[in-house]
Design a protein around this motif. Structure first.
Motif, PDB file in Angstrom:
ATOM      1  N   MET A   1      69.927 -39.242  86.949  1.00  0.00           N
ATOM      2  CA  MET A   1      68.995 -39.550  88.057  1.00  0.00           C
ATOM      3  C   MET A   1      67.583 -39.282  87.770  1.00  0.00           C
ATOM      4  O   MET A   1      67.318 -38.393  86.785  1.00  0.00           O
ATOM      5  CB  MET A   1      69.395 -38.954  89.413  1.00  0.00           C
ATOM      6  N   ARG A   2      66.320 -39.695  88.506  1.00  0.00           N
ATOM      7  CA  ARG A   2      65.158 -39.494  88.239  1.00  0.00           C
ATOM      8  C   ARG A   2      64.975 -37.938  88.671  1.00  0.00           C
ATOM      9  O   ARG A   2      65.471 -37.327  89.771  1.00  0.00           O
ATOM     10  CB  ARG A   2      64.279 -40.218  88.788  1.00  0.00           C
ATOM     11  N   ILE A   3      64.132 -37.399  87.664  1.00  0.00           N
ATOM     12  CA  ILE A   3      63.721 -35.824  87.995  1.00  0.00           C
ATOM     13  C   ILE A   3      63.501 -35.753  89.313  1.00  0.00           C
ATOM     14  O   ILE A   3      63.571 -34.563  89.997  1.00  0.00           O
ATOM     15  CB  ILE A   3      62.678 -35.484  87.090  1.00  0.00           C
ATOM     16  N   ASN A   4      62.620 -36.513  89.905  1.00  0.00           N
ATOM     17  CA  ASN A   4      61.988 -36.503  91.436  1.00  0.00           C
ATOM     18  C   ASN A   4      63.386 -36.341  92.324  1.00  0.00           C
ATOM     19  O   ASN A   4      63.143 -35.369  93.353  1.00  0.00           O
ATOM     20  CB  ASN A   4      61.269 -37.704  91.929  1.00  0.00           C
ATOM     21  N   LYS A   5      64.349 -37.129  92.321  1.00  0.00           N
ATOM     22  CA  LYS A   5      65.487 -37.106  93.248  1.00  0.00           C
ATOM     23  C   LYS A   5      66.117 -35.744  92.844  1.00  0.00           C
ATOM     24  O   LYS A   5      66.503 -35.169  93.753  1.00  0.00           O
ATOM     25  CB  LYS A   5      66.169 -38.212  92.882  1.00  0.00           C
ATOM     26  N   LEU A   6      66.235 -35.517  91.873  1.00  0.00           N
ATOM     27  CA  LEU A   6      67.101 -34.237  91.360  1.00  0.00           C
ATOM     28  C   LEU A   6      66.446 -32.908  92.036  1.00  0.00           C
ATOM     29  O   LEU A   6      67.354 -32.001  92.671  1.00  0.00           O
ATOM     30  CB  LEU A   6      67.164 -34.068  89.724  1.00  0.00           C
ATOM     31  N   LEU A   7      65.242 -32.586  91.841  1.00  0.00           N
ATOM     32  CA  LEU A   7      64.591 -31.537  92.437  1.00  0.00           C
ATOM     33  C   LEU A   7      64.570 -31.624  94.069  1.00  0.00           C
ATOM     34  O   LEU A   7      64.627 -30.626  94.653  1.00  0.00           O
ATOM     35  CB  LEU A   7      63.094 -31.451  92.068  1.00  0.00           C
ATOM     36  N   SER A   8      64.489 -32.880  94.439  1.00  0.00           N
ATOM     37  CA  SER A   8      64.629 -32.900  96.030  1.00  0.00           C
ATOM     38  C   SER A   8      66.042 -32.711  96.481  1.00  0.00           C
ATOM     39  O   SER A   8      66.378 -31.928  97.398  1.00  0.00           O
ATOM     40  CB  SER A   8      64.205 -34.479  96.464  1.00  0.00           C
ATOM     41  N   ASN A   9      67.010 -32.998  95.811  1.00  0.00           N
ATOM     42  CA  ASN A   9      68.489 -33.106  96.089  1.00  0.00           C
ATOM     43  C   ASN A   9      68.879 -31.116  95.961  1.00  0.00           C
ATOM     44  O   ASN A   9      69.609 -30.760  96.620  1.00  0.00           O
ATOM     45  CB  ASN A   9      69.535 -33.659  95.090  1.00  0.00           C
ATOM     46  N   LEU A  10      68.177 -30.607  94.908  1.00  0.00           N
ATOM     47  CA  LEU A  10      68.472 -29.095  94.924  1.00  0.00           C
ATOM     48  C   LEU A  10      67.616 -28.452  96.009  1.00  0.00           C
ATOM     49  O   LEU A  10      67.728 -27.195  95.849  1.00  0.00           O
ATOM     50  CB  LEU A  10      68.042 -28.741  93.172  1.00  0.00           C
ATOM     51  N   GLY A  11      66.669 -29.166  96.655  1.00  0.00           N
ATOM     52  CA  GLY A  11      66.015 -28.208  97.589  1.00  0.00           C
ATOM     53  C   GLY A  11      64.759 -27.681  97.105  1.00  0.00           C
ATOM     54  O   GLY A  11      64.300 -26.684  97.875  1.00  0.00           O
ATOM     55  N   PHE A  12      64.322 -27.988  96.093  1.00  0.00           N
ATOM     56  CA  PHE A  12      63.325 -27.288  95.347  1.00  0.00           C
ATOM     57  C   PHE A  12      61.715 -27.595  95.997  1.00  0.00           C
ATOM     58  O   PHE A  12      60.805 -26.888  96.322  1.00  0.00           O
ATOM     59  CB  PHE A  12      63.333 -27.499  93.740  1.00  0.00           C
ATOM     60  N   CYS A  13      61.718 -29.223  95.995  1.00  0.00           N
ATOM     61  CA  CYS A  13      60.198 -29.583  96.461  1.00  0.00           C
ATOM     62  C   CYS A  13      60.621 -31.350  96.612  1.00  0.00           C
ATOM     63  O   CYS A  13      61.534 -31.763  96.142  1.00  0.00           O
ATOM     64  CB  CYS A  13      59.190 -29.516  95.465  1.00  0.00           C
ATOM     65  N   SER A  14      59.615 -31.684  97.245  1.00  0.00           N
ATOM     66  CA  SER A  14      59.567 -33.118  97.514  1.00  0.00           C
ATOM     67  C   SER A  14      59.389 -34.009  96.278  1.00  0.00           C
ATOM     68  O   SER A  14      58.978 -33.569  95.136  1.00  0.00           O
ATOM     69  CB  SER A  14      58.552 -33.595  98.575  1.00  0.00           C
ATOM     70  N   ARG A  15      59.952 -35.261  96.418  1.00  0.00           N
ATOM     71  CA  ARG A  15      59.457 -36.228  95.218  1.00  0.00           C
ATOM     72  C   ARG A  15      58.075 -36.193  94.960  1.00  0.00           C
ATOM     73  O   ARG A  15      57.562 -36.349  93.662  1.00  0.00           O
ATOM     74  CB  ARG A  15      60.269 -37.505  95.398  1.00  0.00           C
ATOM     75  N   ARG A  16      57.273 -36.497  95.885  1.00  0.00           N
ATOM     76  CA  ARG A  16      55.805 -36.438  95.604  1.00  0.00           C
ATOM     77  C   ARG A  16      55.169 -35.320  95.183  1.00  0.00           C
ATOM     78  O   ARG A  16      54.408 -35.209  94.176  1.00  0.00           O
ATOM     79  CB  ARG A  16      54.957 -36.471  97.141  1.00  0.00           C
ATOM     80  N   GLU A  17      55.696 -33.984  95.388  1.00  0.00           N
ATOM     81  CA  GLU A  17      55.388 -32.704  94.834  1.00  0.00           C
ATOM     82  C   GLU A  17      55.927 -32.656  93.370  1.00  0.00           C
ATOM     83  O   GLU A  17      55.068 -32.057  92.681  1.00  0.00           O
ATOM     84  CB  GLU A  17      56.005 -31.591  95.668  1.00  0.00           C
ATOM     85  N   THR A  18      56.692 -33.156  93.159  1.00  0.00           N
ATOM     86  CA  THR A  18      57.354 -33.382  91.915  1.00  0.00           C
ATOM     87  C   THR A  18      56.394 -34.101  90.892  1.00  0.00           C
ATOM     88  O   THR A  18      55.927 -33.758  89.813  1.00  0.00           O
ATOM     89  CB  THR A  18      58.833 -33.853  91.815  1.00  0.00           C
ATOM     90  N   ASN A  19      55.850 -35.140  91.238  1.00  0.00           N
ATOM     91  CA  ASN A  19      54.762 -36.011  90.582  1.00  0.00           C
ATOM     92  C   ASN A  19      53.713 -34.927  90.277  1.00  0.00           C
ATOM     93  O   ASN A  19      53.234 -34.999  89.317  1.00  0.00           O
ATOM     94  CB  ASN A  19      54.334 -37.143  91.383  1.00  0.00           C
ATOM     95  N   ARG A  20      53.253 -34.132  91.060  1.00  0.00           N
ATOM     96  CA  ARG A  20      51.770 -33.397  91.067  1.00  0.00           C
ATOM     97  C   ARG A  20      52.348 -32.091  89.880  1.00  0.00           C
ATOM     98  O   ARG A  20      51.437 -32.086  89.076  1.00  0.00           O
ATOM     99  CB  ARG A  20      51.689 -32.699  92.448  1.00  0.00           C
ATOM    100  N   LEU A  21      53.581 -31.834  89.938  1.00  0.00           N
ATOM    101  CA  LEU A  21      53.906 -30.757  88.946  1.00  0.00           C
ATOM    102  C   LEU A  21      54.025 -31.483  87.566  1.00  0.00           C
ATOM    103  O   LEU A  21      53.519 -30.882  86.411  1.00  0.00           O
ATOM    104  CB  LEU A  21      55.514 -30.244  89.340  1.00  0.00           C
TER     105      LEU A  21
END
Length: 225
Positions: free
Chosen positions: A1-21
């Motif tokens: 899956m895309r990194i954005n979805k993975l981090l959201s599924n894991l409860g780390f951060c939102s997909r938008r926040e992933t883009n910022r990181l």
């Protein structure tokens, strides 16, 4: 899956926040800088600030949303639900309940469970109490239950029962945009009050407007099953 979805599924951060990181070069995948929208596997070595993704405790909340609050995690939207609940950890709403409506909305950091609840083919029940601007007859109830053409398609058959001369209870297994409002409008009625009282096994009762509670372990297990 895309990194954005993975981090959201894991409860780390939102997909938008992933883009910022990613833009700040703070995420690496197998030793290389992550690119926007990159596809990853769960067994990839993903580091954030050179550290493994922290394991977050899962959070499950039931909120009785007031009218006027918008079900979005977008901070730039006025009266968004995240600012309203002001929870100290990353959570997001499961689906939507339009701004003019009130009642039950679930919030969580468990992306996998959220996706299962939202999958249309799973046909999870959502129950509403709806008041319209004038009394209706039995033909209206029958027509609503049989399905109504909106967006060029006919809605799924549903359960509709009378509460009073101008109020009905409806149980849906799909969630089209403003579905109930559009269904009633097709019969010449206008919704003046719409409250969601149940999502699958979670009920709104005993939660005052604007208040929330954690789901019990039993409720979470029933949702997952």
């Amino acid at each position: 899956m895309r990194i954005n979805k993975l981090l959201s599924n894991l409860g780390f951060c939102s997909r938008r926040e992933t883009n910022r990181l990613i833009e700040e070069n703070r995420i690496t995948v197998n030793g290389e800088l992550c690119s926007p929208g990159q596809w990853v596997e769960e067994d990839d070595l993903i580091l954030i600030d050179n550290k493994p993704i922290p394991v977050k405790d899962k959070i499950y909340i039931a909120l009785n949303k007031p009218v006027g609050v918008t079900c979005t995690a977008a901070k730039e939207v006025e009266n968004n639900i995240i600012d309203f609940i002001n929870y100290p950890e990353y959570i997001f709403p499961v689906g939507r309940l339009d701004k003019e409506s009130q009642g039950l909305i679930l919030l969580t950091n468990d992306g996998e469970l959220a996706n299962k609840i939202l999958e249309s083919e799973n046909q999870h029940e959502k129950e509403y109490i709806v008041t319209v601007h004038k009394p209706f007859d039995s033909n209206f109830l029958q027509g609503m239950a049989e399905g109504v053409e909106i967006f060029g398609v006919k809605t799924r058959p549903c359960i509709v029962t009378r509460v009073s001369e101008d109020t009905f209870r409806i149980i849906l297994t799909q969630g089209l945009n403003k579905q109930i409002r559009r269904m009633t409008k097709a019969f010449g009625y206008t919704v003046i009050r719409l409250e969601r009282v149940r999502i699958v096994n979670i009920k709104i009762y005993n939660i005052n407007i604007g208040r929330w509670r954690y789901l019990t372990e039993k409720e979470v297990m029933e949702l997952k099953n």
